[in-house]
Design an enzyme around this catalytic site. Structure first.
Site, PDB file in Angstrom:
ATOM      1  N   ARG A 170       0.931  -1.315  -0.116  1.00  0.00           N
ATOM      2  CA  ARG A 170      -0.075   0.050  -0.022  1.00  0.00           C
ATOM      3  C   ARG A 170       0.866   1.338  -0.017  1.00  0.00           C
ATOM      4  O   ARG A 170       1.480   1.489   0.924  1.00  0.00           O
ATOM      5  CB  ARG A 170      -0.767   0.048   1.108  1.00  0.00           C
ATOM      6  CG  ARG A 170      -1.602   1.367   1.525  1.00  0.00           C
ATOM      7  CD  ARG A 170      -2.646   1.630   0.487  1.00  0.00           C
ATOM      8  NE  ARG A 170      -3.633   2.685   0.500  1.00  0.00           N
ATOM      9  CZ  ARG A 170      -3.220   3.876   0.251  1.00  0.00           C
ATOM     10  NH1 ARG A 170      -2.225   4.151  -0.394  1.00  0.00           N
ATOM     11  NH2 ARG A 170      -3.986   4.850   0.505  1.00  0.00           N
ATOM     12  N   HIS A 173       2.271   6.972   1.502  1.00  0.00           N
ATOM     13  CA  HIS A 173       0.825   8.088   1.717  1.00  0.00           C
ATOM     14  C   HIS A 173       0.685   8.343   3.030  1.00  0.00           C
ATOM     15  O   HIS A 173       1.461   8.081   3.896  1.00  0.00           O
ATOM     16  CB  HIS A 173      -0.022   7.110   1.395  1.00  0.00           C
ATOM     17  CG  HIS A 173      -0.695   6.198   2.336  1.00  0.00           C
ATOM     18  ND1 HIS A 173      -0.143   4.835   2.426  1.00  0.00           N
ATOM     19  CD2 HIS A 173      -1.621   6.172   3.208  1.00  0.00           C
ATOM     20  CE1 HIS A 173      -0.609   4.362   3.467  1.00  0.00           C
ATOM     21  NE2 HIS A 173      -1.865   5.066   3.932  1.00  0.00           N
ATOM     22  N   HIS A 175      -2.427  10.745   5.780  1.00  0.00           N
ATOM     23  CA  HIS A 175      -3.984  11.095   5.690  1.00  0.00           C
ATOM     24  C   HIS A 175      -3.844  12.276   6.719  1.00  0.00           C
ATOM     25  O   HIS A 175      -2.909  12.778   7.308  1.00  0.00           O
ATOM     26  CB  HIS A 175      -4.750  10.203   6.371  1.00  0.00           C
ATOM     27  CG  HIS A 175      -4.392   8.675   6.053  1.00  0.00           C
ATOM     28  ND1 HIS A 175      -4.968   8.291   4.859  1.00  0.00           N
ATOM     29  CD2 HIS A 175      -3.739   7.680   6.709  1.00  0.00           C
ATOM     30  CE1 HIS A 175      -4.749   6.898   4.669  1.00  0.00           C
ATOM     31  NE2 HIS A 175      -3.754   6.395   5.765  1.00  0.00           N
ATOM     32  N   GLU A 179      -4.558   6.904  11.708  1.00  0.00           N
ATOM     33  CA  GLU A 179      -4.882   5.495  11.273  1.00  0.00           C
ATOM     34  C   GLU A 179      -4.572   4.613  12.337  1.00  0.00           C
ATOM     35  O   GLU A 179      -3.468   4.659  12.880  1.00  0.00           O
ATOM     36  CB  GLU A 179      -4.172   5.276   9.902  1.00  0.00           C
ATOM     37  CG  GLU A 179      -4.409   4.020   9.442  1.00  0.00           C
ATOM     38  CD  GLU A 179      -3.276   3.683   8.114  1.00  0.00           C
ATOM     39  OE1 GLU A 179      -3.451   4.306   7.216  1.00  0.00           O
ATOM     40  OE2 GLU A 179      -2.609   2.659   8.297  1.00  0.00           O
ATOM     41  N   HIS A 218       3.551   7.046   5.656  1.00  0.00           N
ATOM     42  CA  HIS A 218       3.905   5.655   6.176  1.00  0.00           C
ATOM     43  C   HIS A 218       3.709   4.762   4.931  1.00  0.00           C
ATOM     44  O   HIS A 218       2.951   5.338   3.930  1.00  0.00           O
ATOM     45  CB  HIS A 218       2.900   5.089   7.493  1.00  0.00           C
ATOM     46  CG  HIS A 218       1.450   5.429   7.260  1.00  0.00           C
ATOM     47  ND1 HIS A 218       0.809   6.640   7.420  1.00  0.00           N
ATOM     48  CD2 HIS A 218       0.411   4.470   6.647  1.00  0.00           C
ATOM     49  CE1 HIS A 218      -0.361   6.526   7.318  1.00  0.00           C
ATOM     50  NE2 HIS A 218      -0.673   5.248   6.779  1.00  0.00           N
ATOM     51  N   GLU A 243     -11.004   6.107   1.550  1.00  0.00           N
ATOM     52  CA  GLU A 243      -9.604   5.762   1.196  1.00  0.00           C
ATOM     53  C   GLU A 243      -9.266   6.147  -0.126  1.00  0.00           C
ATOM     54  O   GLU A 243      -8.036   6.249  -0.778  1.00  0.00           O
ATOM     55  CB  GLU A 243      -9.648   4.080   1.156  1.00  0.00           C
ATOM     56  CG  GLU A 243      -8.304   3.590   1.074  1.00  0.00           C
ATOM     57  CD  GLU A 243      -7.355   3.613   1.835  1.00  0.00           C
ATOM     58  OE1 GLU A 243      -6.235   3.271   1.923  1.00  0.00           O
ATOM     59  OE2 GLU A 243      -7.719   4.197   3.038  1.00  0.00           O
TER      60      GLU A 243
END
Length: 471
Positions: A170, A173, A175, A179, A218, A243
């Site tokens: 993943r 990225h 946010h 998280e 992360h 997401e």
């Protein structure tokens, strides 16, 4: 004229009512006989009489002007082995369904088709199956989510269920929300760098957690420890989180002119010839080394780890199951999300309780159960839950979680707060002056003596097991 006539009629009715004999009034005496029958022959005093210590007279009972609750069972009207017909009938209430009916939905939701008679009023939908979420498929795995778009009541938190093949990533990225993650299967290697340039790397196994504060970049990568890769649950402290709207490395780079990239990194523009023109999101790559170190940072590593080995924390045993609490007192970096990891054995239940100030986002990992949400004002509704379902309980709404299956029920209670907190109905009554409890509920001294001053948390079947019957 209408007002004068109405007043005159009301006066006549009142006068006539005052003249009625006492037998015509609603029953006012304390229903000692009813209480004795319900409490196995004992009334609210140890001597078998109901007297007031202040006056020596019988006090009015709470039930004198209201009916008593029914002691009839209100179990689900069918279980997972029942194959139909699935009709909206409970006892003498309801009727058969003669129109179209989806048997798959019916089998999993008996308490929607034939609700307990204790349900009442209106409660917003507080159940969402992840199986109904649109799935985003990628070359390295998939991701599906729940947020206010599909479950409007869930305003404080949202969740993502994600799967990565071995080695899949993943992508890097961040946010604008925190998280919090729980690993369902396999192992995940996580990396991060904080705002001070301190880095972090860790492999997180089944039953363990990670947490990244808002804005901290992360990555997540499946290791080769499990041939299936890894699957995990992500929880975000914002119900509108999506997401699809996160800040991704490749997405940003693709939206910056190449000459600006070259200037920023002080490199030749040709160095960026292989940068993807759109986001990668989830993509395959080599399995990471088990002992892969983080690059050495001149600023060191993060002061508090972003991962937590919840699987190694001993669970507290209760009469009906177990519980583990994890919040900022133990997982220090997790300052916005707290959780309880709960198991409930067949026939047992997570006790009647509520959470004072924070909404509860619940994810069911194994088994099946049901929840009745009490929203106050005569509003209560019961939903049935299976593994993969999400429940959302608003703050201060009373509820319980009952195991209605034949296997262990396992779920996570998650909160947008730094500290876990709940109020136990049993403990509240046990620590309230007995005369007050008796006046409200008509309990006997024997019943009062059995209330628990320490929270039961997960209680066993006791005298009444949940023998679910098929319709």
């Amino acid at each position: 004229m209408i007002r004068i006539s109405s007043c005159f009629v009301a006066l006549l009715v009142a006068t006539y009512s005052l003249a009625l004999p006492a037998a015509d009034f609603p029953r006012r005496r304390w229903m000692v006989d009813d209480l004795e029958a319900r409490d196995g022959g004992s009334s609210t005093s140890s001597t078998g009489t109901a007297t007031s210590t202040a006056t020596g007279t019988s006090p009015p009972a709470a039930s004198a002007t209201t009916p008593l609750i029914s002691l009839d069972p209100n179990n689900p009207v069918w279980d997972s082995t029942f194959n139909g017909p699935f009709d909206a009938i409970r006892g003498e209430l309801g009727a058969t369904i003669i129109g179209p009916n989806n048997p798959n939905i019916a089998q999993e939701n008996p308490d929607l088709f034939a609700p307990p008679t204790t349900d009442g009023g209106s409660v917003p939908n507080f159940k969402w199956p992840m199986s109904l979420s649109h799935n985003r498929l990628q070359t390295g795995g998939w991701a599906r989510q729940q947020n206010v778009d599909v479950m409007p009541i869930a305003k404080a938190m949202a969740g993502v269920n994600m799967r990565l093949k071995p080695g899949a990533v993943r992508e890097l990225h961040w946010h604008n929300t925190a998280e919090w993650a729980y690993v369902i299967k396999g192992s995940t290697q996580v990396t991060s760098v904080d705002q001070e340039g301190r880095n972090f790397i860790s492999t997180v196994g089944p039953g363990d957690l990670w947490y990244f504060p808002p804005g901290i970049p992360h990555s997540l990568q499946a290791t080769g420890d499990d041939p299936d890769g890894t699957e995990f649950l992500l929880v975000f402290n914002d119900g509108s989180f999506s997401e699809d709207n996160t800040f991704m490395l490749t997405d940003w780079m693709a939206h910056v002119p190449a000459e600006v990239l070259a200037k920023n990194f002080q490199l030749d523009v040709k160095a960026f010839a292989n940068v993807p023109a759109k986001e990668l999101y989830i993509f395959p790559t080599d399995v990471p080394a088990d002992d892969q170190p983080a690059p050495e940072s001149p600023f060191g590593t993060v002061p508090e780890p972003f991962s937590f080995a919840l699987s190694k924390v001993p669970a507290t045993q209760f009469s009906g199951g177990t519980a583990k609490i994890v919040d900022s007192t133990t997982f220090k970096v997790s300052t916005t999300i707290a959780a309880a990891d709960v198991t409930v054995e067949p026939g047992a239940m997570r006790e009647l309780h509520w959470h004072p100030t924070e909404d509860e986002w619940t994810f069911f990992l194994e088994g099946q159960g049901r929840v009745t949400l009490f929203a106050g004002g005569n509003n209560a509704q019961t939903f049935d839950f299976q593994a993969g379902d999400v429940a959302y309980i608003p703050a201060s709404n009373g509820h319980y979680v009952e195991n209605t299956g034949n296997t262990t029920l396992h779920f996570l209670e998650i909160f947008n707060t730094d500290r876990f907190a709940d109020v136990s109905l049993n403990q509240w009554l046990a620590l309230t002056p007995p005369p007050l409890v008796k006046a409200h509920l008509g309990f006997s001294d024997e019943t009062i003596s059995k209330l628990q001053k320490v929270k039961p948390v997960v209680v066993g079947p006791g005298l009444f097991n949940n023998n679910t019957k098929s319709a």
